[in-house]
Design an enzyme around this catalytic site. Structure first.
Site, PDB file in Angstrom:
ATOM      1  N   HIS A  64      24.339  -0.134  11.183  1.00  0.00           N
ATOM      2  CA  HIS A  64      26.276  -0.837  11.335  1.00  0.00           C
ATOM      3  C   HIS A  64      26.637  -1.198   9.864  1.00  0.00           C
ATOM      4  O   HIS A  64      26.372  -1.207   9.140  1.00  0.00           O
ATOM      5  CB  HIS A  64      24.963  -2.507  11.267  1.00  0.00           C
ATOM      6  CG  HIS A  64      24.341  -2.728  12.736  1.00  0.00           C
ATOM      7  ND1 HIS A  64      24.318  -1.864  13.736  1.00  0.00           N
ATOM      8  CD2 HIS A  64      23.193  -3.119  12.723  1.00  0.00           C
ATOM      9  CE1 HIS A  64      23.514  -2.885  14.635  1.00  0.00           C
ATOM     10  NE2 HIS A  64      22.037  -2.713  14.023  1.00  0.00           N
ATOM     11  N   GLN A  67      27.900  -3.486   7.979  1.00  0.00           N
ATOM     12  CA  GLN A  67      27.649  -4.814   7.649  1.00  0.00           C
ATOM     13  C   GLN A  67      27.003  -4.724   6.298  1.00  0.00           C
ATOM     14  O   GLN A  67      27.114  -5.610   5.198  1.00  0.00           O
ATOM     15  CB  GLN A  67      26.134  -5.026   8.475  1.00  0.00           C
ATOM     16  CG  GLN A  67      26.196  -4.953   9.105  1.00  0.00           C
ATOM     17  CD  GLN A  67      25.255  -5.477  10.284  1.00  0.00           C
ATOM     18  OE1 GLN A  67      23.802  -5.622   9.505  1.00  0.00           O
ATOM     19  NE2 GLN A  67      24.878  -5.756  11.987  1.00  0.00           N
ATOM     20  N   ARG A  88      23.281 -13.654  11.232  1.00  0.00           N
ATOM     21  CA  ARG A  88      24.199 -13.574  11.827  1.00  0.00           C
ATOM     22  C   ARG A  88      25.662 -14.288  11.667  1.00  0.00           C
ATOM     23  O   ARG A  88      26.529 -13.852  12.526  1.00  0.00           O
ATOM     24  CB  ARG A  88      23.462 -14.210  13.317  1.00  0.00           C
ATOM     25  CG  ARG A  88      24.658 -12.844  14.655  1.00  0.00           C
ATOM     26  CD  ARG A  88      23.167 -12.363  15.791  1.00  0.00           C
ATOM     27  NE  ARG A  88      24.384 -14.693  16.521  1.00  0.00           N
ATOM     28  CZ  ARG A  88      23.737 -13.960  17.708  1.00  0.00           C
ATOM     29  NH1 ARG A  88      23.476 -13.167  18.640  1.00  0.00           N
ATOM     30  NH2 ARG A  88      24.203 -15.401  17.957  1.00  0.00           N
ATOM     31  N   TYR A 127      28.922  -1.061  16.975  1.00  0.00           N
ATOM     32  CA  TYR A 127      29.689  -2.586  18.687  1.00  0.00           C
ATOM     33  C   TYR A 127      30.793  -3.067  18.200  1.00  0.00           C
ATOM     34  O   TYR A 127      31.177  -3.531  19.042  1.00  0.00           O
ATOM     35  CB  TYR A 127      28.019  -3.633  18.053  1.00  0.00           C
ATOM     36  CG  TYR A 127      27.764  -3.906  17.269  1.00  0.00           C
ATOM     37  CD1 TYR A 127      28.245  -5.290  17.444  1.00  0.00           C
ATOM     38  CD2 TYR A 127      27.074  -3.466  17.284  1.00  0.00           C
ATOM     39  CE1 TYR A 127      28.149  -6.307  15.898  1.00  0.00           C
ATOM     40  CE2 TYR A 127      26.960  -4.629  15.410  1.00  0.00           C
ATOM     41  CZ  TYR A 127      26.759  -5.840  14.684  1.00  0.00           C
ATOM     42  OH  TYR A 127      26.717  -6.454  14.134  1.00  0.00           O
ATOM     43  N   HIS A 212      22.771  -2.642  23.973  1.00  0.00           N
ATOM     44  CA  HIS A 212      22.565  -3.414  22.033  1.00  0.00           C
ATOM     45  C   HIS A 212      21.432  -4.439  22.491  1.00  0.00           C
ATOM     46  O   HIS A 212      20.353  -3.915  21.593  1.00  0.00           O
ATOM     47  CB  HIS A 212      23.960  -4.578  21.695  1.00  0.00           C
ATOM     48  CG  HIS A 212      23.579  -5.501  20.737  1.00  0.00           C
ATOM     49  ND1 HIS A 212      22.595  -6.029  20.651  1.00  0.00           N
ATOM     50  CD2 HIS A 212      23.880  -5.326  19.292  1.00  0.00           C
ATOM     51  CE1 HIS A 212      21.755  -7.190  19.631  1.00  0.00           C
ATOM     52  NE2 HIS A 212      23.140  -6.431  19.035  1.00  0.00           N
ATOM     53  N   ARG A 215      19.184  -9.055  25.749  1.00  0.00           N
ATOM     54  CA  ARG A 215      19.828  -9.903  25.558  1.00  0.00           C
ATOM     55  C   ARG A 215      21.082  -9.690  26.022  1.00  0.00           C
ATOM     56  O   ARG A 215      22.036 -10.918  26.294  1.00  0.00           O
ATOM     57  CB  ARG A 215      19.646 -10.358  23.974  1.00  0.00           C
ATOM     58  CG  ARG A 215      19.010 -11.107  23.737  1.00  0.00           C
ATOM     59  CD  ARG A 215      18.676 -11.347  21.757  1.00  0.00           C
ATOM     60  NE  ARG A 215      18.839 -11.240  20.379  1.00  0.00           N
ATOM     61  CZ  ARG A 215      19.716 -10.509  20.585  1.00  0.00           C
ATOM     62  NH1 ARG A 215      21.098 -11.089  20.272  1.00  0.00           N
ATOM     63  NH2 ARG A 215      19.865  -9.631  19.756  1.00  0.00           N
ATOM     64  N   HIS A 241      17.922  -2.269  20.649  1.00  0.00           N
ATOM     65  CA  HIS A 241      17.529  -3.136  19.314  1.00  0.00           C
ATOM     66  C   HIS A 241      16.370  -3.396  20.340  1.00  0.00           C
ATOM     67  O   HIS A 241      16.962  -4.614  21.487  1.00  0.00           O
ATOM     68  CB  HIS A 241      18.320  -4.592  18.721  1.00  0.00           C
ATOM     69  CG  HIS A 241      19.127  -3.799  18.260  1.00  0.00           C
ATOM     70  ND1 HIS A 241      20.057  -4.645  18.341  1.00  0.00           N
ATOM     71  CD2 HIS A 241      19.228  -3.540  16.986  1.00  0.00           C
ATOM     72  CE1 HIS A 241      21.642  -4.186  16.774  1.00  0.00           C
ATOM     73  NE2 HIS A 241      20.178  -3.481  16.325  1.00  0.00           N
ATOM     74  N   HIS A 278      12.994  -1.941  15.907  1.00  0.00           N
ATOM     75  CA  HIS A 278      12.076  -2.885  15.555  1.00  0.00           C
ATOM     76  C   HIS A 278      11.403  -2.257  16.088  1.00  0.00           C
ATOM     77  O   HIS A 278       9.721  -2.683  15.551  1.00  0.00           O
ATOM     78  CB  HIS A 278      12.947  -4.362  15.439  1.00  0.00           C
ATOM     79  CG  HIS A 278      14.092  -4.349  14.560  1.00  0.00           C
ATOM     80  ND1 HIS A 278      14.608  -4.125  13.719  1.00  0.00           N
ATOM     81  CD2 HIS A 278      16.216  -4.785  15.124  1.00  0.00           C
ATOM     82  CE1 HIS A 278      15.587  -3.739  12.659  1.00  0.00           C
ATOM     83  NE2 HIS A 278      16.505  -4.530  14.534  1.00  0.00           N
ATOM     84  N   ASP A 329      19.181  -0.526   8.849  1.00  0.00           N
ATOM     85  CA  ASP A 329      20.060  -1.100   9.822  1.00  0.00           C
ATOM     86  C   ASP A 329      21.474  -1.893   8.813  1.00  0.00           C
ATOM     87  O   ASP A 329      22.753  -1.074   9.032  1.00  0.00           O
ATOM     88  CB  ASP A 329      18.932  -1.771   9.658  1.00  0.00           C
ATOM     89  CG  ASP A 329      19.188  -3.642  10.566  1.00  0.00           C
ATOM     90  OD1 ASP A 329      20.474  -3.064  11.661  1.00  0.00           O
ATOM     91  OD2 ASP A 329      18.422  -3.678  11.267  1.00  0.00           O
TER      92      ASP A 329
HETATM   93 ZN   LIG Z   1      20.539  -3.277  14.272  1.00  0.00          ZN
END
Ligand SMILES: [Zn+2]
Length: 465
Positions: A64, A67, A88, A127, A212, A215, A241, A278, A329
């Site tokens: 990502h 980040q 987050r 995203y 994604h 969830r 994920h 993951h 990541d």
């Molecule tokens: Zn990720």
């Protein structure tokens, strides 16, 4: 100036081929950047010599990019028990204000860091789609195109995975304000993929899709998006994920009566196109059946350690024949060798054993892990970047045999020292992507300029509103 035939060859006294170490190897590639011959046991005959052992370039299977701008900025205690969810919160603060120019600046620098640290391609799990108010940009692909430009600027291979994000929790919970820049209908995602396809093809990037997580994507969204993707490209990579956090496992159980990986395997056509990012929290049946699906486990060791996620059961996965690769990541650490070191050390700590990552074919841990991670990474990327073999892209990394940690050692020991004993300094000399030199003397040509543009973007993002 077009490259001449004579520059499309490199002689390596030692090279790590898919079968293991080989001596006196001539690597040759064609004008598309694909390896056309890999010949061990030859004389150098005046061919340019690599400055040390040549390794396959490592695909980074999970990134990502934005980040990177706040890596290192969540390392203090906030809530009584800090966890993924407090991290987050800061990620959402950055995500709320970042501009397309800032995305490009951060990603360009990040991709240069990746190249200097042994990654030759990256799967970008992207995203951030809309403007700061959550409205589509005039060109809906604006932020995706910024990432494509960043990859082109840096000269890294790219698999672009636009992220489908629709809900804030299991059972179709409405998205939160912090998620306004991520949200798309399934139709709007499929239009975006259509829009991006020619742009990706033009620079040799692969286009895929990233639902994604369970969830964030309800069952019907997942089903329709996969059907739409198949109509565009039935072999396109799919990354998700999954089972990163025990909280997510509990919520999935409460919603469906099944754990996330078990639910996914029962409700989606998971196969070798898939990367399960993951997959930390699986039970014994999930380890067996997910491995049997042919999907790649996307291990992001330094991020998982940084976020306190838990430890993947590497032995259970390998015993079931599971494929795997590594990703940086959240970019708390951007270094292919360190992901391998962290994988091995996590297993050593959990099992109270040494040399867990060695396998029947390769007793040196670093050699065994490098070869497996390159293969799994290439599969996840959906690109021909699977190592030093004919037909694969000429993506490789030359170790610096003059580095203090490496000097005077055998090639396998040089790789072991690079992974386990180089003290976070780079023991790399050169990096090639599709036969083009991107890093020489451990430096990318745009290093200085991209670093200062990155720092300026981060400073703007940190400024008080
Ligand atoms: Zn990720």
């Amino acid at each position: 100036m077009p490259e001449t035939t004579s520059t499309r060859r490199l002689f390596a006294a030692d090279a790590l081929l898919p079968t293991g170490w080989a001596r006196d190897v001539l690597l040759e590639w064609d004008d598309t950047g694909k390896l056309s011959a890999v010949t061990p046991g030859v004389e150098p005959n005046g061919t340019r010599r690599a400055a040390g052992p040549v390794l396959p370039g490592m695909p980074n299977l999970h990134s990502h990019a934005f980040q990177r701008a706040f890596a290192g900025l969540t390392e203090f205690r906030g809530e009584a028990q800090d966890s993924f969810w407090s991290w987050r919160t800061l990620m959402y603060r950055f995500a709320a204000k970042i501009s397309p120019e800032q995305v490009e600046a951060i990603a360009t620098w990040l991709y240069i860091e990746m190249l200097e640290a042994g990654y030759t391609s990256v799967c970008e799990f992207h995203y951030l789609h809309h403007d700061a108010d959550g409205r589509p940009y005039a060109d809906d692909a604006e932020l995706s195109l910024a990432l494509l430009r960043a990859a082109r600027n840096a000269g890294i291979g790219l698999t672009l995975l636009p992220v489908l994000y629709q809900t804030s929790g299991f059972g179709g919970l409405a998205p939160s304000e912090g998620q306004r820049r991520f949200i798309r209908s399934t139709d709007s995602m499929l239009r975006l993929l259509d829009r991006l396809r020619p742009a990706c093809e033009a620079q040799g990037a692969r286009l895929g899709l990233a639902p994604h997580s369970l969830r964030a994507v309800p069952p019907e969204g997942l089903r329709d998006a996969l059907a739409g993707l198949d109509a565009i490209d039935p072999s396109a990579p799919v990354h998700i994920h999954i089972a990163e956090q025990t909280g997510e496992v509990d919520a999935c159980l409460a919603w469906s009566g099944q754990r996330p990986v078990a639910w996914l395997l029962d409700h989606a056509p998971v196969n070798a196109r898939w990367c399960l990012v993951h997959a930390t929290h699986m039970d014994a049946d999930e380890y067996r059946s997910a491995a049997a699906s042919g999907a790649v486990a996307g291990l992001c060791l330094t991020t998982e350690a940084n976020l306190g996620d838990g430890i993947f059961d590497f032995n259970a996965w390998r015993a079931a024949g599971g494929r795997w690769g590594v990703g940086s990541d959240s970019h708390a650490c951007v270094n292919a060798a360190e992901e391998l070191m962290m994988l091995e050390y996590g297993q050593r700590l959990a099992m109270r054993q040494r040399n867990v990552g060695a396998d029947a074919a390769h007793r040196e841990v670093a050699t065994a892990l490098t070869l497996s991670a390159v293969q799994g990474g290439a599969q996840a990327a959906g690109r021909a970047v699977g190592g030093l073999a004919v037909g694969q892209q000429a993506d490789f990394v030359v170790l610096d045999a003059a580095h203090v940690a490496l000097q005077g050692l055998s090639a396998p020991d040089m790789l072991s020292s690079h992974v386990f004993a180089s003290h976070r300094t780079s023991a790399l000399d050169a990096v090639y992507v599709a036969g083009q030199v991107r890093v020489t003397g451990a430096r990318h040509a745009l290093h200085r300029e991209a670093a200062s543009t990155f720092v300026a973007a981060r400073t703007q993002l940190l400024a008080k509103d």
